[in-house]
Scaffold this motif. Structure first.
Motif, PDB file in Angstrom:
ATOM      1  N   GLU A  42       0.813  -1.211   0.000  1.00 15.04           N
ATOM      2  CA  GLU A  42       0.000   0.000   0.000  1.00 15.04           C
ATOM      3  C   GLU A  42       0.850   1.266   0.000  1.00 15.04           C
ATOM      4  O   GLU A  42       0.328   2.371  -0.204  1.00 15.04           O
ATOM      5  N   GLN A  43       2.156   1.138   0.139  1.00 18.79           N
ATOM      6  CA  GLN A  43       3.017   2.317   0.028  1.00 18.79           C
ATOM      7  C   GLN A  43       3.029   2.850  -1.402  1.00 18.79           C
ATOM      8  O   GLN A  43       3.495   3.967  -1.649  1.00 18.79           O
ATOM      9  N   LEU A  44       2.474   2.096  -2.335  1.00 21.57           N
ATOM     10  CA  LEU A  44       2.367   2.537  -3.727  1.00 21.57           C
ATOM     11  C   LEU A  44       1.089   3.327  -3.993  1.00 21.57           C
ATOM     12  O   LEU A  44       0.835   3.729  -5.129  1.00 21.57           O
ATOM     13  N   GLN A  45       0.296   3.547  -2.950  1.00 23.19           N
ATOM     14  CA  GLN A  45      -0.936   4.327  -3.071  1.00 23.19           C
ATOM     15  C   GLN A  45      -0.610   5.795  -3.325  1.00 23.19           C
ATOM     16  O   GLN A  45       0.500   6.258  -3.034  1.00 23.19           O
ATOM     17  N   HIS A  46      -1.570   6.546  -3.844  1.00 19.33           N
ATOM     18  CA  HIS A  46      -1.402   7.993  -3.985  1.00 19.33           C
ATOM     19  C   HIS A  46      -0.904   8.578  -2.662  1.00 19.33           C
ATOM     20  O   HIS A  46      -1.390   8.217  -1.584  1.00 19.33           O
ATOM     21  N   THR A  47       0.041   9.472  -2.716  1.00 21.10           N
ATOM     22  CA  THR A  47       0.690  10.159  -1.594  1.00 21.10           C
ATOM     23  C   THR A  47       1.497   9.223  -0.705  1.00 21.10           C
ATOM     24  O   THR A  47       1.964   9.623   0.345  1.00 21.10           O
ATOM     25  N   GLY A  48       1.681   7.974  -1.115  1.00 15.21           N
ATOM     26  CA  GLY A  48       2.593   7.090  -0.409  1.00 15.21           C
ATOM     27  C   GLY A  48       2.047   6.375   0.800  1.00 15.21           C
ATOM     28  O   GLY A  48       2.813   5.782   1.555  1.00 15.21           O
ATOM     29  N   SER A  49       0.720   6.391   1.008  1.00 21.16           N
ATOM     30  CA  SER A  49       0.167   5.636   2.142  1.00 21.16           C
ATOM     31  C   SER A  49      -1.307   5.362   1.929  1.00 21.16           C
ATOM     32  O   SER A  49      -1.968   5.963   1.074  1.00 21.16           O
ATOM     33  N   PHE A  50      -1.834   4.464   2.751  1.00 23.33           N
ATOM     34  CA  PHE A  50      -3.256   4.098   2.724  1.00 23.33           C
ATOM     35  C   PHE A  50      -4.178   5.268   3.020  1.00 23.33           C
ATOM     36  O   PHE A  50      -5.378   5.222   2.733  1.00 23.33           O
ATOM     37  N   LYS A  51      -3.646   6.337   3.590  1.00 20.40           N
ATOM     38  CA  LYS A  51      -4.479   7.449   4.043  1.00 20.40           C
ATOM     39  C   LYS A  51      -5.281   8.097   2.914  1.00 20.40           C
ATOM     40  O   LYS A  51      -6.310   8.728   3.158  1.00 20.40           O
ATOM     41  N   ALA A  52      -4.817   7.944   1.661  1.00 20.27           N
ATOM     42  CA  ALA A  52      -5.547   8.534   0.539  1.00 20.27           C
ATOM     43  C   ALA A  52      -6.951   7.958   0.437  1.00 20.27           C
ATOM     44  O   ALA A  52      -7.888   8.646   0.006  1.00 20.27           O
ATOM     45  N   LEU A  83      -1.110  14.713   3.890  1.00 24.38           N
ATOM     46  CA  LEU A  83      -0.800  14.521   2.478  1.00 24.38           C
ATOM     47  C   LEU A  83      -2.014  13.997   1.728  1.00 24.38           C
ATOM     48  O   LEU A  83      -2.330  14.455   0.620  1.00 24.38           O
ATOM     49  N   ALA A  84      -2.698  13.043   2.331  1.00 23.76           N
ATOM     50  CA  ALA A  84      -3.858  12.446   1.689  1.00 23.76           C
ATOM     51  C   ALA A  84      -4.991  13.457   1.536  1.00 23.76           C
ATOM     52  O   ALA A  84      -5.629  13.543   0.477  1.00 23.76           O
ATOM     53  N   VAL A  85      -5.235  14.240   2.571  1.00 24.75           N
ATOM     54  CA  VAL A  85      -6.295  15.248   2.510  1.00 24.75           C
ATOM     55  C   VAL A  85      -5.940  16.318   1.480  1.00 24.75           C
ATOM     56  O   VAL A  85      -6.795  16.755   0.695  1.00 24.75           O
ATOM     57  N   ALA A  86      -4.687  16.752   1.472  1.00 24.68           N
ATOM     58  CA  ALA A  86      -4.262  17.762   0.502  1.00 24.68           C
ATOM     59  C   ALA A  86      -4.430  17.248  -0.921  1.00 24.68           C
ATOM     60  O   ALA A  86      -4.873  17.980  -1.817  1.00 24.68           O
ATOM     61  N   TYR A  87      -4.100  15.995  -1.149  1.00 26.05           N
ATOM     62  CA  TYR A  87      -4.230  15.413  -2.480  1.00 26.05           C
ATOM     63  C   TYR A  87      -5.698  15.324  -2.894  1.00 26.05           C
ATOM     64  O   TYR A  87      -6.068  15.714  -4.016  1.00 26.05           O
ATOM     65  N   ALA A  88      -6.541  14.816  -1.995  1.00 25.04           N
ATOM     66  CA  ALA A  88      -7.967  14.687  -2.314  1.00 25.04           C
ATOM     67  C   ALA A  88      -8.581  16.051  -2.581  1.00 25.04           C
ATOM     68  O   ALA A  88      -9.370  16.223  -3.522  1.00 25.04           O
ATOM     69  N   ALA A  89      -8.234  17.037  -1.755  1.00 27.24           N
ATOM     70  CA  ALA A  89      -8.771  18.381  -1.941  1.00 27.24           C
ATOM     71  C   ALA A  89      -8.335  18.958  -3.282  1.00 27.24           C
ATOM     72  O   ALA A  89      -9.136  19.565  -4.016  1.00 27.24           O
ATOM     73  N   ALA A  90      -7.070  18.779  -3.628  1.00 26.74           N
ATOM     74  CA  ALA A  90      -6.565  19.298  -4.902  1.00 26.74           C
ATOM     75  C   ALA A  90      -7.285  18.652  -6.085  1.00 26.74           C
ATOM     76  O   ALA A  90      -7.604  19.321  -7.076  1.00 26.74           O
ATOM     77  N   GLU A  91      -7.540  17.355  -5.989  1.00 29.49           N
ATOM     78  CA  GLU A  91      -8.242  16.661  -7.063  1.00 29.49           C
ATOM     79  C   GLU A  91      -9.649  17.201  -7.265  1.00 29.49           C
ATOM     80  O   GLU A  91     -10.188  17.172  -8.379  1.00 29.49           O
ATOM     81  N   LEU A  92     -10.269  17.685  -6.185  1.00 32.15           N
ATOM     82  CA  LEU A  92     -11.630  18.217  -6.258  1.00 32.15           C
ATOM     83  C   LEU A  92     -11.668  19.734  -6.349  1.00 32.15           C
ATOM     84  O   LEU A  92     -12.736  20.337  -6.329  1.00 32.15           O
ATOM     85  N   GLY A  93     -10.490  20.359  -6.427  1.00 31.19           N
ATOM     86  CA  GLY A  93     -10.424  21.807  -6.574  1.00 31.19           C
ATOM     87  C   GLY A  93     -10.785  22.570  -5.321  1.00 31.19           C
ATOM     88  O   GLY A  93     -11.241  23.720  -5.399  1.00 31.19           O
TER      89      GLY A  93
END
Length: 313
Positions: A42-52, A83-93
């Motif tokens: 799961e380290q291969l997940q977006h942002t490097g962890s399961f948290k995404a 990191l996961a929250v920042a990534y998800a937020a960026a994806e949704l603008g």
């Protein structure tokens, strides 16, 4: 509390948003005597962890129901959840603001900023970041994303468990995973309930789940040791504890020395550069803190790779 239907609902919501990470079967003799053994990468997940998974489920759920405000999202984090929250937020603008302890590794802080998040460093513990983020959410109306104690967060993490069971043909008897606040444990335990047992592995210096199970409720513990940046929650979440008690999740403790050894082993033998917190689950097998039965089939979740690899040589 979350159950299997919550995890299945999260999986529907996350389709096309997160990666299906691979599972590899490994020689169990390198870890501990067992019938079969797998690593879930799961380290291969977006942002490097399961948290995404959990972050996307939380933000997408809010967006679906019209609860994602113009103020965006705010989250406390030791690093990976932010990191996961920042990534998800960026994806949704949506804008994101992340509160982290001053002790957060620079590699995680730099990645947060690269994802466009506003980063606020405060205090020395995750609890300090949590307090500040809660206040900021109340002041601005931003959607609060807890690192591990919200139903959507836990259910999102549980989609990893559904994948794992399918990828191994349902043959797993035991899932070993590292525990901080307990969000990953709660999700996987809900997904696997009645099909596989879950064992939570904690550093001896941060026994949040062990203490909560003993007391019957979350209790505050001191936070220290090599894995404090990723497993540094000072208490288990209410939802994770409820799921752990219902599903019979066990807790085993490992030393810092065994965590360091397991992390180096993963690099030297498998070229997996992972966080100390991730290595805790492997340390349980390598050190004998958890000994599988000869016929037991074991899966280990390799859950995060946001680390400085310079000390692995």
């Amino acid at each position: 509390m979350i159950t299997l239907p919550d995890v299945e609902d999260a999986r529907r919501r996350l389709r096309g948003r997160v990666r299906t990470t691979p599972v590899v079967e490994v020689d169990p003799g390198a870890f501990a005597p067992a019938a079969r053994m797998w690593l879930k990468l799961e380290q291969l997940q977006h942002t490097g962890s399961f948290k995404a998974r959990g972050a996307f489920n939380r933000v997408l759920s809010a967006a679906e129901t019209g609860r994602l405000p113009d103020a965006g999202v705010v989250a406390p984090s030791g690093g990976n959840a932010g990191l996961a929250v920042a990534y998800a937020a960026a994806e949704l603008g949506a804008p994101a603001e992340v509160y982290v302890p001053e002790t957060a590794p620079e590699v995680k802080v730099a990645r947060l900023r690269s994802l466009g998040a506003v980063v606020v460093q405060t205090g020395t513990r995750y609890a300090d970041a949590l307090e500040a983020a809660l206040k900021r959410s109340a002041d601005t109306g931003a959607l609060f994303c807890h690192a591990y104690d919200q139903p959507e967060i836990c259910a999102g993490q549980g989609t990893l468990g559904l994948e794992l069971l399918e990828q191994t043909g349902g043959e797993v008897d035991t899932v070993l995973l590292s525990v901080g606040g307990g969000g990953l444990m709660a999700g996987v335990a809900a997904a696997a309930e009645g099909r596989a047992k879950v064992v939570g592995v904690e550093p001896e210096t941060i026994p949040t789940l062990r203490a909560a199970l003993a007391a019957g409720h979350p209790v505050t513990v001191d936070v220290s040791g090599v894995a404090a940046d990723s497993l540094g929650a000072s208490r288990a979440g209410d939802i994770p504890l409820a799921v752990a008690r219902r599903a019979g999740v066990a807790s085993v403790l490992v030393t810092d020395d065994s965590i360091v050894e397991a992390r180096r082993f993963l690099w030297q033998e498998y070229r997996l550069a992972v966080e100390h917190g991730t290595a805790a689950a492997v340390a349980a097998l390598r050190s004998g803190a958890y000994t599988p039965a000869p016929e037991e089939r074991v899966a280990i979740i390799i859950c995060g790779a946001n680390t400085d690899p310079s000390d692995l040589r």
